[in-house]
Design a protein around this motif. Sequence first.
Motif, PDB file in Angstrom:
ATOM      1  N   ASP A 171       5.607  10.956   1.999  1.00  0.00           N
ATOM      2  CA  ASP A 171       5.045  10.316   0.799  1.00  0.00           C
ATOM      3  C   ASP A 171       5.557   8.898   0.651  1.00  0.00           C
ATOM      4  O   ASP A 171       4.791   7.977   0.364  1.00  0.00           O
ATOM      5  N   VAL A 172       6.864   8.740   0.844  1.00  0.00           N
ATOM      6  CA  VAL A 172       7.461   7.403   0.674  1.00  0.00           C
ATOM      7  C   VAL A 172       6.835   6.426   1.661  1.00  0.00           C
ATOM      8  O   VAL A 172       6.357   5.353   1.286  1.00  0.00           O
ATOM      9  N   LEU A 199       4.053   6.578   3.276  1.00  0.00           N
ATOM     10  CA  LEU A 199       2.630   6.328   3.044  1.00  0.00           C
ATOM     11  C   LEU A 199       2.392   5.475   1.796  1.00  0.00           C
ATOM     12  O   LEU A 199       1.338   4.863   1.660  1.00  0.00           O
ATOM     13  N   SER A 200       3.359   5.434   0.865  1.00  0.00           N
ATOM     14  CA  SER A 200       3.160   4.651  -0.358  1.00  0.00           C
ATOM     15  C   SER A 200       3.616   3.208  -0.202  1.00  0.00           C
ATOM     16  O   SER A 200       3.257   2.346  -0.988  1.00  0.00           O
ATOM     17  N   VAL A 201       4.433   2.958   0.806  1.00  0.00           N
ATOM     18  CA  VAL A 201       4.952   1.598   0.992  1.00  0.00           C
ATOM     19  C   VAL A 201       3.833   0.675   1.455  1.00  0.00           C
ATOM     20  O   VAL A 201       3.033   1.069   2.293  1.00  0.00           O
ATOM     21  N   PRO A 202       3.739  -0.525   0.869  1.00  0.00           N
ATOM     22  CA  PRO A 202       2.760  -1.488   1.387  1.00  0.00           C
ATOM     23  C   PRO A 202       3.190  -1.946   2.783  1.00  0.00           C
ATOM     24  O   PRO A 202       4.041  -2.820   2.915  1.00  0.00           O
ATOM     25  N   LEU A 259       2.107  -3.676   5.478  1.00  0.00           N
ATOM     26  CA  LEU A 259       2.107  -5.027   6.049  1.00  0.00           C
ATOM     27  C   LEU A 259       3.174  -5.900   5.389  1.00  0.00           C
ATOM     28  O   LEU A 259       3.881  -6.657   6.059  1.00  0.00           O
ATOM     29  N   LEU A 260       3.314  -5.757   4.049  1.00  0.00           N
ATOM     30  CA  LEU A 260       4.320  -6.548   3.335  1.00  0.00           C
ATOM     31  C   LEU A 260       5.717  -6.239   3.848  1.00  0.00           C
ATOM     32  O   LEU A 260       6.503  -7.143   4.142  1.00  0.00           O
ATOM     33  N   VAL A 261       6.027  -4.940   3.971  1.00  0.00           N
ATOM     34  CA  VAL A 261       7.362  -4.566   4.422  1.00  0.00           C
ATOM     35  C   VAL A 261       7.560  -4.972   5.876  1.00  0.00           C
ATOM     36  O   VAL A 261       8.642  -5.422   6.264  1.00  0.00           O
ATOM     37  N   ILE A 311       6.210  -7.571   7.364  1.00  0.00           N
ATOM     38  CA  ILE A 311       6.466  -9.016   7.356  1.00  0.00           C
ATOM     39  C   ILE A 311       7.903  -9.278   6.913  1.00  0.00           C
ATOM     40  O   ILE A 311       8.630 -10.069   7.523  1.00  0.00           O
ATOM     41  N   ALA A 312       8.307  -8.580   5.842  1.00  0.00           N
ATOM     42  CA  ALA A 312       9.661  -8.774   5.327  1.00  0.00           C
ATOM     43  C   ALA A 312      10.699  -8.434   6.392  1.00  0.00           C
ATOM     44  O   ALA A 312      11.630  -9.204   6.638  1.00  0.00           O
TER      45      ALA A 312
END
Lengths: 319, 308
Positions: B146-147, B149-152, B154-156, B158-159
């Motif tokens: 769940d965690v 799959l909920s994380v954005p 592409l953003l993470v 890139i980060a």
Amino acid sequence: MAMFLIRRIGHGILVLWLISVAVFALFFVAPSNVAQTLAGRQGTPETIALIKHRLGLDLPVWQQYLHFLGNAVKGNLGYDYYHQVPVTHIIGQALPITVSLALGAAVLWLALGVFNGVISATHPRSLADRGLTLFALFFYSFPSFLLGLLLLYFLYFRLTLSGFGWFPAGGYAPLTGGIGPWFQHLLLPWVALALLLAATYTRLTRGSMLDVLGEDYIRTARSKGIRESRVVVVHGLRSALTPVVTQFGIDLGQLIGGVVVIETVFSLPGLGQTAVVAINQQDLPVIIGIVLFASAAVVVSNILVDIGYAVLDPRVRLH
Amino acid sequence: MTAAIEMVDVLDEPKAIEGRRPFSLAVRRLRKDKVAMVSLVVIVLIVLMAVLAPVFAAVTGHPPNEQYRDIGLTPDGLPRGPNGTFWLGTDDLGRDILVRIAYGARISLLVGVLATAITVVIGVVLGLAAGFLGGITDTVLARLIDVVLSVPFLLVAIALVSVTGPSLTVTVLVIGCFSWASVARIVRGQVLSLREREFVEAARSLGAGDRRIMFVDVLPNVIAPVIVYTTLLIPVVIVTQATLSFLGLGLPPPTPDWGGMISESQNYYTTAWWFILFPGLALLVTTLAFNLFGDGVRDAFDPRADRT
């Protein structure tokens, strides 16, 4: 139903908390030079220490995290490192842009995907079916930045060269400045996003429509002499749309959290682009804020999808 | 005599057909799918291009990172269009686009295959464990799924890349570590129903342990959806890698890779169409071929999906 909601919301909060810990850990494990950047090249060690102290970066990580969490529970996501603007304010500024982009595109991709899916399902294995499937897969295969750049090349650059300046090169015009410029600035990003996503909907609608049209009650409807178009749209499509609604909720939830690439290509200062800028500046509070907001959007939309599922399909019981 | 031999042939034949395993049936269906076969040929050609990239360099006489500032750029310092020396033109630094596309194919395919492999291995193992072991293992793993799959994503991604600095390993690991959750969810769902079946009970009564049942008895039964998912995952991974490169988080320059080339071409698309067109085409043809092939694989392994 109430128990189901309470459990799902509890799970959602747990998921968000875990994500906040993970993102926090990620950035504190990595060496940060925010204070150095803020102090500038001339910054003395004393200035840097002062800045670190002012931003709370001199505290142990776990204290910083508890501080963050305590504020977050009260709805305060902290302040950005560079201008001391509240993160919630930054999100509030970027959100309408991302929402405009996502909702406008959603209208287009739903219309395109469902229409093509119904045509494919009512004429299976025909030329139209194969053509539409290929069309959908073609755009599904497109890297989003490439599609965005191509649209800009042909519909902005080429058209403008030929004297038709219909589309701007990018940027955003808020709704308060009139619906015309808003629409004009968003049309190309909408089309790009819709073409990329429509494929999934064509496939879903086609598959579920094929299943439904094989059901007995459809044969009954036909044998009663109801017009074929009515059978397809009223009897068939209605129950075939359940998986489409599910996918729609999930996609929309993800898009509300930021459309990184399309926003970057079309210079739309929405959540995605704001996050990318913050990442480049190591502006930690903004990054964490947007990542958490985006995750929350996904969590909430998943819960809404489950509820919508039960509302649409009376056979589903939530417990 | 001959009649007797024919009799035997006739008798033997149905036996041979009966003996076909689902896997070879799927391969037979796949081989009859013209679109999938054409896509496979295209994929093979792209792989050949990647393998033979040094040949491209040798034939044209242009190494991938050599900057021909004299013959490769116009007097104004702009890229040159396709010509006899540079078949697909040059980029902003006077480098041969054809040779760079050939070398770029190596990056795309390498990341595509490696990251997909990591994704599938993690996804299958965790999905199997969650579905089969149940209890606290399942609760923890299901929450973890769940965690992720909920994380954005592409953003993470890139980060993460911006924190660690871009490199091939980081790209592969980031993509692999964030994509496994959907594989795990599919496998978990399948295993949940499989573990109640008689053959699992039979294996257990024969004295097989959890690990043996999981990998020897249950795993082969979930392999079909995993194969389908894997073929459809490769193009997604290739696009993700290109996207990271496009956003400036790919491989450090001057390594040629498609997303990076397209990103560099952005400032020149008004003057040098070939600069964006050819790397863009290479990327699009690759993902399209993999998607069409994956679509064929899906139909071959799950023929019901296409039947009315």
